[in-house]
Design an enzyme around this catalytic site. Sequence first.
Site, PDB file in Angstrom:
ATOM      1  N   LYS A  82      -2.691   6.309  -7.237  1.00 19.40           N
ATOM      2  CA  LYS A  82      -3.858   6.901  -7.860  1.00 19.40           C
ATOM      3  C   LYS A  82      -4.685   6.581  -6.031  1.00 19.40           C
ATOM      4  O   LYS A  82      -5.608   7.706  -6.216  1.00 19.40           O
ATOM      5  CB  LYS A  82      -4.543   5.832  -8.568  1.00 19.40           C
ATOM      6  CG  LYS A  82      -4.028   5.909  -9.837  1.00 19.40           C
ATOM      7  CD  LYS A  82      -5.055   5.152 -10.882  1.00 19.40           C
ATOM      8  CE  LYS A  82      -3.941   4.250 -11.732  1.00 19.40           C
ATOM      9  NZ  LYS A  82      -4.752   3.596 -12.570  1.00 19.40           N
TER      10      LYS A  82
ATOM     11  N   ASP B 203       1.068  -0.194   4.846  1.00 14.85           N
ATOM     12  CA  ASP B 203       0.806  -1.568   4.928  1.00 14.85           C
ATOM     13  C   ASP B 203       1.491  -2.175   5.619  1.00 14.85           C
ATOM     14  O   ASP B 203       2.003  -2.156   6.441  1.00 14.85           O
ATOM     15  CB  ASP B 203       0.175  -2.293   3.415  1.00 14.85           C
ATOM     16  CG  ASP B 203      -0.846  -3.468   3.960  1.00 14.85           C
ATOM     17  OD1 ASP B 203      -1.232  -3.430   4.811  1.00 14.85           O
ATOM     18  OD2 ASP B 203      -0.453  -4.240   2.718  1.00 14.85           O
TER      19      ASP B 203
ATOM     20  N   PHE C 191      -8.141  -6.172   4.060  1.00 15.73           N
ATOM     21  CA  PHE C 191      -8.523  -5.248   2.811  1.00 15.73           C
ATOM     22  C   PHE C 191      -9.828  -4.139   2.452  1.00 15.73           C
ATOM     23  O   PHE C 191     -10.348  -4.569   2.511  1.00 15.73           O
ATOM     24  CB  PHE C 191      -7.643  -6.545   1.748  1.00 15.73           C
ATOM     25  CG  PHE C 191      -7.135  -5.884  -0.108  1.00 15.73           C
ATOM     26  CD1 PHE C 191      -6.660  -5.400   0.386  1.00 15.73           C
ATOM     27  CD2 PHE C 191      -8.452  -5.122  -0.518  1.00 15.73           C
ATOM     28  CE1 PHE C 191      -5.575  -5.149  -1.267  1.00 15.73           C
ATOM     29  CE2 PHE C 191      -7.534  -4.222  -1.998  1.00 15.73           C
ATOM     30  CZ  PHE C 191      -6.942  -4.607  -2.370  1.00 15.73           C
ATOM     31  N   VAL C 192      -8.878  -3.104   2.466  1.00 14.46           N
ATOM     32  CA  VAL C 192     -10.376  -2.169   2.068  1.00 14.46           C
ATOM     33  C   VAL C 192     -10.452  -1.394   1.192  1.00 14.46           C
ATOM     34  O   VAL C 192      -9.083  -1.770  -0.066  1.00 14.46           O
ATOM     35  CB  VAL C 192     -10.240  -1.230   3.415  1.00 14.46           C
ATOM     36  CG1 VAL C 192     -10.547  -1.408   4.472  1.00 14.46           C
ATOM     37  CG2 VAL C 192      -9.105  -0.347   3.106  1.00 14.46           C
TER      38      VAL C 192
ATOM     39  N   ARG D  14     -12.471   2.779  -6.442  1.00 15.50           N
ATOM     40  CA  ARG D  14     -11.971   3.892  -6.223  1.00 15.50           C
ATOM     41  C   ARG D  14     -13.038   5.117  -6.129  1.00 15.50           C
ATOM     42  O   ARG D  14     -12.809   5.937  -5.345  1.00 15.50           O
ATOM     43  CB  ARG D  14     -11.269   4.613  -7.387  1.00 15.50           C
ATOM     44  CG  ARG D  14      -9.522   3.855  -7.536  1.00 15.50           C
ATOM     45  CD  ARG D  14      -8.545   4.127  -8.140  1.00 15.50           C
ATOM     46  NE  ARG D  14      -7.932   3.570  -8.671  1.00 15.50           N
ATOM     47  CZ  ARG D  14      -7.235   3.100  -7.935  1.00 15.50           C
ATOM     48  NH1 ARG D  14      -6.756   3.504  -6.941  1.00 15.50           N
ATOM     49  NH2 ARG D  14      -5.593   2.257  -8.924  1.00 15.50           N
TER      50      ARG D  14
HETATM   51  P1  5GP Z   1       2.523  -1.121   1.122  1.00 18.86           P
HETATM   52  O1  5GP Z   1       3.768  -1.295   0.764  1.00 18.86           O
HETATM   53  O2  5GP Z   1       2.778  -0.412   2.589  1.00 18.86           O
HETATM   54  O3  5GP Z   1       3.040  -2.875   1.954  1.00 18.86           O
HETATM   55  O4  5GP Z   1       1.351  -0.730   0.845  1.00 18.86           O
HETATM   56  C1  5GP Z   1       0.812   0.625   0.320  1.00 18.86           C
HETATM   57  C2  5GP Z   1      -0.036   0.108  -0.797  1.00 18.86           C
HETATM   58  O5  5GP Z   1      -0.757  -1.199  -0.972  1.00 18.86           O
HETATM   59  C3  5GP Z   1      -0.948   1.101  -1.015  1.00 18.86           C
HETATM   60  O6  5GP Z   1      -0.361   2.436  -1.194  1.00 18.86           O
HETATM   61  C4  5GP Z   1      -2.088   0.599  -1.451  1.00 18.86           C
HETATM   62  O7  5GP Z   1      -1.937   1.149  -2.638  1.00 18.86           O
HETATM   63  C5  5GP Z   1      -2.012  -0.510  -1.063  1.00 18.86           C
HETATM   64  N1  5GP Z   1      -2.591  -1.739  -0.250  1.00 18.86           N
HETATM   65  C6  5GP Z   1      -2.079  -2.034   0.848  1.00 18.86           C
HETATM   66  N2  5GP Z   1      -3.655  -2.561   1.794  1.00 18.86           N
HETATM   67  C7  5GP Z   1      -4.606  -1.950   1.067  1.00 18.86           C
HETATM   68  C8  5GP Z   1      -6.072  -2.250   1.077  1.00 18.86           C
HETATM   69  O8  5GP Z   1      -6.575  -2.769   2.481  1.00 18.86           O
HETATM   70  N3  5GP Z   1      -6.964  -1.910  -0.411  1.00 18.86           N
HETATM   71  C9  5GP Z   1      -6.428  -1.657  -1.149  1.00 18.86           C
HETATM   72  N4  5GP Z   1      -6.762  -1.323  -1.844  1.00 18.86           N
HETATM   73  N5  5GP Z   1      -4.828  -1.342  -1.258  1.00 18.86           N
HETATM   74  C10 5GP Z   1      -3.957  -1.455  -0.506  1.00 18.86           C
END
Ligand code: 5GP
Length: 169
Positions: free
Chosen positions: A37, A97, A146-147, A159
């Site tokens: 989302k 991330d 973490f944001v 959100r």
């Molecule tokens: P990845 O698979 O690249 O580790 O993570 C992608 C997903 O992790 C993003 O679409 C998001 O939902 C979540 N995510 C990664 N870092 C953050 C962050 O700093 N804050 C938040 N709220 N979600 C994050």
Amino acid sequence: MKVLLSFDQIHARILEMGEQITADYSGREPHLVGVLKGACPFMTDLAQAIDLPLTLDYIAVSSYGRATKSTGEVKLVKDLDQGLEGRDLLVIEDIVDTGLTLNYLTSLLGARGPRSLKVVTLLSKPARRLVSVHVDYVGFTIEDEFVVGYGLDYNERYRNLKDIVVYGA
Ligand code: 5GP
């Protein structure tokens, strides 16, 4: 919480990204796929900043759930409504991330026969990559924090914040 990126900064950058995509896709009709989302506000604002005919669709994959650390598992939760055959696909992410989600998505969607596939993300945290992924358009590169806000959540909350803030700071 500490504001990392204000609503005005976010919008100014989205206008630039929209102009760039408009120039890059001139004469074509991009198909934007937003990752639910978190990417919702970004998807809406970016689509308005692109001065071309375009179409939209959404996909949902499992995310962090109730924790701030990745489990490394990615699961398809809601599939697309439309096929991708012959389309100029732009995958729209809120944040990259570890790269695991994007890695999963690009292989899944790339196998459906789009004419082209590019990735757009509002935020990128390169320090946390576990897999190498290619991102074509990045709004902001940020530190390992973490944001939340502007679509991004913690336990489904925050959100609706206009700014992007550092959780707990
Ligand atoms: P990845 O698979 O690249 O580790 O993570 C992608 C997903 O992790 C993003 O679409 C998001 O939902 C979540 N995510 C990664 N870092 C953050 C962050 O700093 N804050 C938040 N709220 N979600 C994050």
